[in-house]
Structures are given as structure tokens and as C-alpha cells.
Design a protein around this motif. Structure first.
Motif, PDB file in Angstrom:
ATOM      1  N   ASN A   5      53.291 -50.395 -78.230  1.00 59.75           N
ATOM      2  CA  ASN A   5      53.459 -49.650 -76.977  1.00 59.75           C
ATOM      3  C   ASN A   5      52.671 -50.274 -75.827  1.00 59.75           C
ATOM      4  OD1 ASN A   5      53.918 -47.688 -75.055  1.00 59.75           O
ATOM      5  ND2 ASN A   5      52.791 -46.083 -76.089  1.00 59.75           N
ATOM      6  N   THR A  21      50.666 -51.439 -84.821  1.00 59.46           N
ATOM      7  CA  THR A  21      51.394 -50.407 -84.086  1.00 59.46           C
ATOM      8  C   THR A  21      52.835 -50.873 -83.873  1.00 59.46           C
ATOM      9  OG1 THR A  21      49.341 -49.795 -82.994  1.00 59.46           O
ATOM     10  CG2 THR A  21      51.368 -49.054 -81.941  1.00 59.46           C
ATOM     11  N   SER A  65      53.404 -39.998 -84.694  1.00 63.27           N
ATOM     12  CA  SER A  65      53.680 -38.960 -83.713  1.00 63.27           C
ATOM     13  C   SER A  65      55.169 -38.678 -83.769  1.00 63.27           C
ATOM     14  CB  SER A  65      53.281 -39.442 -82.319  1.00 63.27           C
ATOM     15  OG  SER A  65      53.806 -38.551 -81.351  1.00 63.27           O
ATOM     16  N   THR A 116      56.768 -40.480 -69.909  1.00 61.89           N
ATOM     17  CA  THR A 116      56.624 -40.755 -71.346  1.00 61.89           C
ATOM     18  C   THR A 116      57.921 -40.480 -72.084  1.00 61.89           C
ATOM     19  OG1 THR A 116      55.385 -40.188 -73.346  1.00 61.89           O
ATOM     20  CG2 THR A 116      55.745 -38.416 -71.781  1.00 61.89           C
ATOM     21  N   ASP A 117      58.055 -41.127 -73.231  1.00 68.82           N
ATOM     22  CA  ASP A 117      59.155 -40.837 -74.153  1.00 68.82           C
ATOM     23  C   ASP A 117      58.649 -39.910 -75.255  1.00 68.82           C
ATOM     24  OD1 ASP A 117      57.420 -42.810 -75.227  1.00 68.82           O
ATOM     25  OD2 ASP A 117      58.936 -43.347 -76.704  1.00 68.82           O
ATOM     26  N   SER A 118      57.493 -39.314 -75.043  1.00 69.26           N
ATOM     27  CA  SER A 118      56.820 -38.551 -76.099  1.00 69.26           C
ATOM     28  C   SER A 118      57.028 -37.054 -75.915  1.00 69.26           C
ATOM     29  CB  SER A 118      55.325 -38.867 -76.049  1.00 69.26           C
ATOM     30  OG  SER A 118      54.646 -38.116 -77.018  1.00 69.26           O
ATOM     31  N   CYS A 149      54.787 -44.528 -84.720  1.00 73.92           N
ATOM     32  CA  CYS A 149      55.476 -43.700 -83.709  1.00 73.92           C
ATOM     33  C   CYS A 149      56.922 -44.112 -83.465  1.00 73.92           C
ATOM     34  CB  CYS A 149      54.753 -43.801 -82.371  1.00 73.92           C
ATOM     35  SG  CYS A 149      53.120 -43.110 -82.414  1.00 73.92           S
ATOM     36  N   LYS A 203      56.728 -36.935 -81.939  1.00 72.12           N
ATOM     37  CA  LYS A 203      57.206 -36.738 -80.567  1.00 72.12           C
ATOM     38  C   LYS A 203      57.991 -37.952 -80.070  1.00 72.12           C
ATOM     39  CE  LYS A 203      54.289 -34.597 -77.859  1.00 72.12           C
ATOM     40  NZ  LYS A 203      53.061 -34.248 -77.096  1.00 72.12           N
ATOM     41  N   LYS A 204      57.938 -39.047 -80.830  1.00 74.55           N
ATOM     42  CA  LYS A 204      58.695 -40.233 -80.434  1.00 74.55           C
ATOM     43  C   LYS A 204      59.938 -40.324 -81.322  1.00 74.55           C
ATOM     44  CE  LYS A 204      54.495 -41.167 -78.686  1.00 74.55           C
ATOM     45  NZ  LYS A 204      53.350 -40.277 -78.910  1.00 74.55           N
ATOM     46  N   PHE A 209      46.913 -48.213 -79.073  1.00 73.12           N
ATOM     47  CA  PHE A 209      47.299 -47.303 -78.000  1.00 73.12           C
ATOM     48  C   PHE A 209      46.036 -46.585 -77.519  1.00 73.12           C
ATOM     49  CE2 PHE A 209      48.998 -43.234 -76.352  1.00 73.12           C
ATOM     50  CZ  PHE A 209      49.693 -43.768 -75.301  1.00 73.12           C
ATOM     51  N   GLN A 264      50.135 -33.441 -83.597  1.00 73.88           N
ATOM     52  CA  GLN A 264      50.699 -34.632 -82.964  1.00 73.88           C
ATOM     53  C   GLN A 264      49.961 -35.856 -83.485  1.00 73.88           C
ATOM     54  OE1 GLN A 264      49.848 -33.058 -78.755  1.00 73.88           O
ATOM     55  NE2 GLN A 264      49.640 -35.242 -78.460  1.00 73.88           N
ATOM     56  N   GLY A 265      50.331 -37.027 -82.976  1.00 75.11           N
ATOM     57  CA  GLY A 265      49.802 -38.271 -83.535  1.00 75.11           C
ATOM     58  C   GLY A 265      48.292 -38.381 -83.432  1.00 75.11           C
ATOM     59  N   ARG A 266      47.740 -37.991 -82.303  1.00 73.10           N
ATOM     60  CA  ARG A 266      46.297 -38.199 -82.116  1.00 73.10           C
ATOM     61  C   ARG A 266      45.473 -37.316 -83.041  1.00 73.10           C
ATOM     62  NH1 ARG A 266      46.654 -36.999 -75.911  1.00 73.10           N
ATOM     63  NH2 ARG A 266      48.702 -37.796 -76.424  1.00 73.10           N
ATOM     64  N   ASP A 309      50.713 -47.567 -87.426  1.00 71.89           N
ATOM     65  CA  ASP A 309      50.913 -46.538 -86.397  1.00 71.89           C
ATOM     66  C   ASP A 309      52.419 -46.536 -86.157  1.00 71.89           C
ATOM     67  OD1 ASP A 309      51.386 -45.202 -83.991  1.00 71.89           O
ATOM     68  OD2 ASP A 309      49.510 -45.859 -83.075  1.00 71.89           O
ATOM     69  N   THR A 336      45.037 -43.482 -77.200  1.00 73.92           N
ATOM     70  CA  THR A 336      44.435 -42.392 -77.996  1.00 73.92           C
ATOM     71  C   THR A 336      43.820 -42.951 -79.281  1.00 73.92           C
ATOM     72  OG1 THR A 336      46.521 -41.935 -79.150  1.00 73.92           O
ATOM     73  CG2 THR A 336      46.075 -40.657 -77.155  1.00 73.92           C
TER      74      THR A 336
HETATM   75  N1  F0G Z   1      50.215 -44.205 -81.048  1.00 70.89           N
HETATM   76  C1  F0G Z   1      51.076 -44.686 -80.152  1.00 70.89           C
HETATM   77  C2  F0G Z   1      51.593 -46.094 -80.284  1.00 70.89           C
HETATM   78  C3  F0G Z   1      51.522 -43.870 -79.105  1.00 70.89           C
HETATM   79  O1  F0G Z   1      52.391 -44.366 -78.221  1.00 70.89           O
HETATM   80  C4  F0G Z   1      51.023 -42.547 -79.006  1.00 70.89           C
HETATM   81  C5  F0G Z   1      51.418 -41.684 -77.915  1.00 70.89           C
HETATM   82  C6  F0G Z   1      50.138 -42.089 -79.978  1.00 70.89           C
HETATM   83  C7  F0G Z   1      49.756 -42.948 -80.988  1.00 70.89           C
HETATM   84  C8  F0G Z   1      49.587 -40.687 -79.963  1.00 70.89           C
HETATM   85  O2  F0G Z   1      50.563 -39.733 -80.275  1.00 70.89           O
HETATM   86  O3  F0G Z   1      50.833 -38.334 -78.213  1.00 70.89           O
HETATM   87  O4  F0G Z   1      51.551 -37.497 -80.438  1.00 70.89           O
HETATM   88  O5  F0G Z   1      49.160 -37.701 -79.903  1.00 70.89           O
HETATM   89  N2  F0G Z   1      51.991 -42.102 -76.911  1.00 70.89           N
HETATM   90  C9  F0G Z   1      52.487 -41.315 -75.800  1.00 70.89           C
HETATM   91  C10 F0G Z   1      52.996 -42.272 -74.759  1.00 70.89           C
HETATM   92  C11 F0G Z   1      51.539 -40.306 -75.265  1.00 70.89           C
HETATM   93  O6  F0G Z   1      53.303 -41.802 -73.654  1.00 70.89           O
HETATM   94  O7  F0G Z   1      53.141 -43.460 -75.038  1.00 70.89           O
HETATM   95  P1  F0G Z   1      50.519 -38.246 -79.666  1.00 70.89           P
END
Ligand code: F0G
Length: 476
Positions: free
Chosen positions: A205, A201, A274, A69-71, A236, A276-277, A143, A118-120, A234, A145
């Protein structure tokens, strides 16, 4: 690092400042390093078997190049680390909260900002309030989640990708777009009572990391506003999407990337994010809206599950890192390098004749496992087989995005082939160099050369929701 050149003029034109020189350089210096443990093929065969042939269940120490992952896997900058030391850990009203809120406001422009871990968590809060049993939530492609959180609240998550995305080889520059004619039809049929939110989104992704054009975002917004339905992004990978608009969409060549981002969000009523991206953070996220009454209900839920509204599920230092990362990611030199470094891998794979999603996307390279392993049926999970083989071959960890991830209906348990069987090689931001990518290319090619000997897989056990994270497999 040795210089490797790639002709950046081929196929999709993404002209950039770096065209003056053919060698792509990482536009940063490396100050801190983390050693990689090297393993042998025999060791990896045993390790992946013990992990139930699910790369998620491996120990990270047993992975050589981690493209799962890039997260949350980005390298933070010296500025972000310095900001973390300034983190204010006060429970309420911390300085760090105001920095975070101001950074989000400056780019995203929404009135209400709700920090989450986090995003979810943002998705869970949003859908927990907005989704009723039988609600329909369209998206270009949800995605996993997002889909799971909608289904968990009793709703139906509908994917409306554009028709150009069906052809994995087509060079269409915005294959992340939503099919807006299909959206318009759905909205006319079901109306705002059944459709509480329309989402898109960016980048898409699950649809191959492909960007969405400004024209498409504008059109979705027009349809949503015409029907009085809130439109959420969305977000990210908003910076990567913005840079694609700059490089691929006529009329945006001379617009600053940050202004492209601002324009995208100006068409929406809210977003989930998120951090994390595209914020380089190891943890974090947020939920935004312009609806103060809705934000109040969201904050009530936030306090129940995440924390006080000025920190959500985050430490003050995390809020600081995100505030720095959100602006840093919009550096256009970084973004050009980012898009070119992904393209470097895609172009080399195409030269080797290896089936890969085109054109190159923003955060990942997607191998087409169905064409890579045409002798394996979708219900025997060719993507899972390929992911396992990449690990065995060279310790490269990837993830299946196909029938394992999307093939089971969480309510009925019924299985069917997903639209595609892809294997995603997600590239963490600023973590791996070009020589790491050359190693990955060599690994893929070695698996390609012995592809006819590779077998399909079956699931030994799996949970009801998000099964790809913990399912265990065996060879057929
Ligand atoms: N939306 C998208 C488009 C994502 O790619 C992700 C997470 C989430 C929501 C949820 O965010 O992980 O912070 O809860 N994607 C990671 C991935 C896990 O590997 O693509 P999160």
C-alpha cells in the motif's frame, strides 16, 4: 454510462477475459443508490479552511468523490446483505462465527483464526506479544498503522522495498517486492532474537499499491524459515495481489486465483487482515497463526480489548458479511475489472503527461506530488497541497502518502523528507462508475494546468502518533 474505451494492450500486459471487448464494464448492476451532494468551489474553499486543510477533517457529506480510502467503503452485494440478516448474535459459539472461521480457513489455511474489529487491532495484539524494546520488524513497506503499532511496543519498523520501486516510472511488474538480499543480510546480522517477525504487505500500500510476486514470497519464506523467524503476511489486499500474480507472473496464467491465494499463505506462519479491504466489509479483520500457544496468549489479550474469541470486536452480521465477501472477492471477472479500472485512470493520466506511479496498482492511483509540484520542498508538503487543491477544484477527497504521513519520528519528533511524496486516490470497491473516474481525471488535469500557482503548506498542530489523521495545516 457512456462507453469509454481503453486499449488494454498498452504497457504492462495483464491479459484478461475482458480483452474480447474494449469497453470496460462494471460486472454488476446497481440496485441501491446514495445521492451525492454537489458543492461549489467557493463553498469548498471555506470548508477545507475550516477543516485545517486536512481532508480527513471534512464532513463526508461535503465530498463529491471520496477517494480517501478503499477501506470499509466498498459496496456489499445482495448476497452479503442477505447473509447479514442471517447473522447469529449469540455471545459465544454463534453460527456466524463458524461460517467466518470456515471461510478464512478455506482460503488462508491457518490453524488458528482470531477475529478482530479491524486490521490494526490484529496488529496491536500480535506486536503487543511478539515485539520487545529494540526488536526489528522488516517489511517490504510498513503501512502507517503497522509501523505505529510496532513503535508503540518499542520496536523498530524497517522498510526493505526492492530497488525497482525507487523508480516511480519503471514498468517492473512486481514493484511491491521486498529486497530479499537486504533481508538476508539483516537476518544474518541481527538474528531471530532481535527479529521476532518478518512481514510482507500484499499489495504494498505505502509503496504505491504494487503487487508482490509469488517468487518473492517464497524467497522471504525461505529466509525466515532458515533463521527460525515467523513469517507473517499483511493480507489486506490479498485477492488483488493474487490476480496480479495470475496476470503478470509466468506459470500462474492457468491457476485459479483462489489457489494462488492459498499458495501465498502456505509459505507463511500467520497473517493480519483488514476485512475492510479485500472482503468488501464495512468493518472487520482477523489475525491468524499456526502456533496454538501463541494463539492462546493472543486470545487472552483479545478478551481484554476486543471481545470473546468467537466474535472479537464484531457483530454476528459482520462475521457473515466477511464470510461472503472473502469468496466473492476472488471472482476473477471482478478482479480483472478491478485492475483494469485502475489502469484506465493511470493510462489516461500518463497520456496527459501527469506524473503518476507506474505500472498501475491494485486499489489506488498514486500521483507523484514531488514532480507534480517541483517548486514545493518536501518539508512544505507538496502532497498535502495537491490533496487540498483536488478538493477545492472538484470536491475530490484524496490522501497524502508522503512527508506528512512518514516524515516525523514519533520518538524524537524530528522531521525529514519521506522517500516519496505521493497523493493516493484510493478507489472504493464497486462504488464509483467510469464516468465518476472521468470526472476525477478532468479535476486532476485542471489542477495540473494551474500547478505553478500552487503553494506549499506548514503544520499548525499535530499529535505524536499517526499525525496525518488529525494534523492541521495552513498555506505558506
Ligand atoms: N495494513 C495495510 C496494508 C493497510 O492498508 C491498512 C489500512 C491496515 C493494515 C490497517 O487496517 O484500517 O482495518 O485497521 N489501510 C487503510 C488505508 C486505512 O486507507 O489504506 P485497518
Amino acid at each position: 454510462m457512456r462507453a469509454v474505451t481503453v486499449n488494454v494492450h498498452r504497457r504492462v500486459r495483464d491479459p484478461s477475459a475482458s480483452e474480447i471487448m474494449k469497453t470496460i464494464i462494471e460486472p454488476f448492476r446497481i440496485k441501491v443508490v446514495e445521492p451525492i451532494k454537489l458543492t461549489t468551489r467557493d463553498e469548498r474553499e471555506q470548508l477545507i479552511e475550516a477543516a485545517g486543510y486536512n481532508p480527513f477533517l471534512l464532513r463526508a457529506d461535503d465530498v463529491i468523490i471520496d477517494l480517501l480510502t478503499d477501506s470499509g467503503t466498498s459496496a456489499m452485494s445482495s448476497e452479503a446483505w442477505a447473509a447479514m440478516m442471517r447473522g447469529d448474535e449469540s455471545y459465544a459459539g454463534a453460527r456466524s462465527w463458524y461460517r467466518f472461521r470456515d471461510a478464512v480457513n478455506d482460503i488462508f489455511g491457518f490453524e488458528q483464526v482470531i477475529p478482530t474489529h479491524q486490521g490494526r487491532a490484529a496488529e496491536h495484539i500480535l506486536f503487543g506479544i511478539m515485539v520487545q524494546p529494540d526488536s526489528i520488524i522488516p517489511n517490504n513497506t510498513h503501512f502507517d498503522t503497522t509501523r505505529a503499532n510496532i513503535e508503540f511496543s518499542g520496536g523498530n519498523a524497517i522498510d526493505l522495498p526492492c530497488s525497482e520501486a525507487e523508480d516511480l516510472d519503471s514498468e517492473y511488474p512486481f514493484k511491491g517486492n521486498m529486497d530479499t538480499a537486504a533481508l538476508e543480510k539483516l537476518v544474518a546480522e541481527k538474528g531471530p532474537v532481535r527479529i521476532p517477525i518478518i512481514m510482507v504487505t500484499i499489495t504494498n500500500n505505502s509503496g504505491g499499491g504494487q503487487p508482490v510476486s509469488m517468487a518473492n514470497i517464497r524467497e522471504i519464506s525461505r529466509i525466515a524459515r532458515g533463521a527460525n523467524i515467523p513469517f507473517y503476511i499483511d493480507a489486506c489486499r490479498f485477492a488483488e495481489n493474487s490476480q496480479f500474480i495470475k496476470r503478470r507472473e509466468p506459470g500462474y496464467e492457468n491457476t485459479a486465483t483462489i489457489d494462488i491465494a492459498r499458495e501465498m499463505f502456505s509459505y507463511a506462519d500467520g497473517c493480519t487482515m483488514s476485512a475492510k479491504k479485500d472482503a468488501f466489509a464495512n468493518i472487520g479483520g482477523f489475525l491468524c497463526t499456526n502456533d496454538a500457544a501463541l494463539a492462546q496468549r493472543e486470545r487472552n489479550l483479545l478478551i481484554l480489548t476486543e471481545g470473546f474469541p468467537t466474535y472479537g470486536g464484531l457483530a454476528g452480521r459482520d462475521l457473515e458479511a466477511i464470510a461472503v465477501g472473502l469468496h466473492e472477492v476472488l471472482d476473477e471477472h471482478y478482479l480483472d475489472y478491478r485492475l483494469l479500472s485502475i489502469r484506465y485512470v493511470v493510462e489516461h493520466l500518463r497520456e496527459l503527461g501527469i506524473p503518476v506511479v507506474a505500472p498501475s496498482g491494485g486499489h489506488a492511483v498514486y500521483l507523484d506530488a514531488r514532480r507534480f509540484l517541483p517548486h514545493i520542498e518536501p518539508l512544505q508538503y507538496p502532497g498535502q497541497s495537491l490533496a487540498v487543491e483536488l478538493y477545492v477544484e472538484a470536491g475530490v477527497r484524496t490522501v497524502e502518502i508522503g512527508t506528512v504521513m512518514f516524515g516525523a519520528d514519533s520518538r524524537t519528533g524530528e522531521e525529514c523528507a519521506a522517500r516519496f511524496d505521493l497523493v493516493r486516490l484510493a478507489i472504493p470497491r464497486r462504488v464509483y462508475t467510469q464516468s465518476h473516474m472521468d470526472y476525477v481525471l478532468e479535476a486532476i488535469n485542471l489542477v495540473w494546468e494551474r500547478r505553478s500557482d500552487i503553494r506549499g503548506m506548514r503544520i499548525v498542530r499535530a499529535p505524536q502518533f499517526l499525525r496525518h489523521f488529525t494534523a492541521e495545516f495552513d498555506w505558506i
